[in-house]
Design a protein around this motif. Sequence first.
Motif, PDB file in Angstrom:
ATOM      1  N   ASP A 106       0.845  -1.191   0.000  1.00 59.22           N
ATOM      2  CA  ASP A 106       0.000   0.000   0.000  1.00 59.22           C
ATOM      3  C   ASP A 106       0.878   1.237   0.000  1.00 59.22           C
ATOM      4  O   ASP A 106       1.446   1.615   1.016  1.00 59.22           O
ATOM      5  CB  ASP A 106      -0.890  -0.033   1.242  1.00 59.22           C
TER       6      ASP A 106
ATOM      7  N   ALA B 134       0.564   4.450   2.508  1.00 58.29           N
ATOM      8  CA  ALA B 134       0.848   4.338   3.934  1.00 58.29           C
ATOM      9  C   ALA B 134       2.221   4.898   4.276  1.00 58.29           C
ATOM     10  O   ALA B 134       3.203   4.645   3.568  1.00 58.29           O
ATOM     11  CB  ALA B 134       0.769   2.882   4.387  1.00 58.29           C
TER      12      ALA B 134
ATOM     13  N   THR C 267      -2.099   4.292   7.182  1.00 53.44           N
ATOM     14  CA  THR C 267      -2.683   4.503   5.874  1.00 53.44           C
ATOM     15  C   THR C 267      -3.423   5.829   5.869  1.00 53.44           C
ATOM     16  O   THR C 267      -4.209   6.116   6.768  1.00 53.44           O
ATOM     17  CB  THR C 267      -3.639   3.351   5.512  1.00 53.44           C
TER      18      THR C 267
ATOM     19  N   ARG D 258      -6.329   6.781  -0.358  1.00 53.73           N
ATOM     20  CA  ARG D 258      -6.152   5.715  -1.328  1.00 53.73           C
ATOM     21  C   ARG D 258      -5.376   6.143  -2.560  1.00 53.73           C
ATOM     22  O   ARG D 258      -4.815   5.310  -3.264  1.00 53.73           O
ATOM     23  CB  ARG D 258      -7.521   5.153  -1.735  1.00 53.73           C
TER      24      ARG D 258
END
Length: 421
Positions: A127, A130, A146, A149
């Motif tokens: 990810d 993050a 995180t 997005r």
Amino acid sequence: MSRFRSRRRFLQLLGGASLGAAGCLGRDGGSSSPTTTTETTTTTAEPTTTSGPTSGPDERVTATPPGDPALSPSGTWPQYQFDGGNTGYNPDVSVPPVVEEYWRLNAGGSPVLDGERLYNLHGRGRDKSALVRRDPSTMAERSATTLVRYGINSPPVVAGDRVVVTTFIEAFCLAADGDEVLWRGPEMDGIHGPPAVGDGVAAVSGGGFDGVPTHLRAFELGDGTERWRYDLGSDAKGAPAVADGAVFVVTDDAVHAVDLATGERRFRVESRASEWTTPVATTEAAYLSTRDDELLVLAPTDGTELWRAPGSGTPVVADDVLHIAVGGETATLLRDDGKEVAARFHGVPHARARETILSSDEHGQLVAYDSVEERRLWIHQTPEVQVADVISQGVGTAVPLDGAVYVVAADGFHGLGPARN
């Protein structure tokens, strides 16, 4: 199959790896609410491997932290290019005179360090939105937060007990030692680079996005209160610099200096610079490279031109000299007048630690030179990497510390330490 071998492409890769945004061109439908995670427990599982995306070779590193053997680093590197002025110079550390690779990992992008923790973004296959807090000796994850997005810009900035990162549309301030968002800034679409922090203020350059006015904002580091906003008028995508009580930022038509306390313009000087230019600033001068491969040096008080000399990229500015790329080599110039005063070194400059200059070339070699004795200390070769039908190679970031050098290259994250034999 394409190979990125040209000097121009090498410089683009160099800038992108050091200053690149992770996923900043994508949006999540307007949602920008952060999601914080719980403390991450690091495991000691065996390194994993993955198959390549094509039937051809895939040389990407897929080994996961922790790295072994452990490094023994000490010292700090708190911001992109070390300090708020982007000088790239830490006089308080000395890299090992002889090094070897301790580990090479899939461990994320450009790092910053506060001495106890290393901070960066997740690596390939993870990810990338993050922020990760890591053990500097092994890159083992201590915790991860995180944020959004669509990704955050790399690298972050660590300031005391806080870490500041920027997404494509806002700034976040997090706790340095735990998984907590302390404040987040207002939306200002088009942030392409990391912030600069100095005198308790985080400076963020926003714009360079369709229909969005380009501007510079300053936020109180303590609580995120907006101190001021300054309209730039044209695109600015590099990192700002903070020095001499001002913020310096380069647009595609000028260099601006803005009073850090009030947001009032100190000067605006027209220049033939790229909007991706990252300036360097000290109390004596502001430095920026132009599209004409010239290093332009201005007085930080009023923008008076002090001198100019051949040069490209972001210079590394030390006590009495600076190091700048000239024709694929590193030239050393006097800060007073730009006179070249030493033999040139191979490659373009990344950073300097006390008397050691780190430079690299388009073939992925990182080289350390003793700037006083003008001799090469060591070379570290990073491999080329194939992803789909593209082969690339090059060093994006080199961070020097006492007892270690971190290298972010096309093939992964390298930890170099003193030779053990």
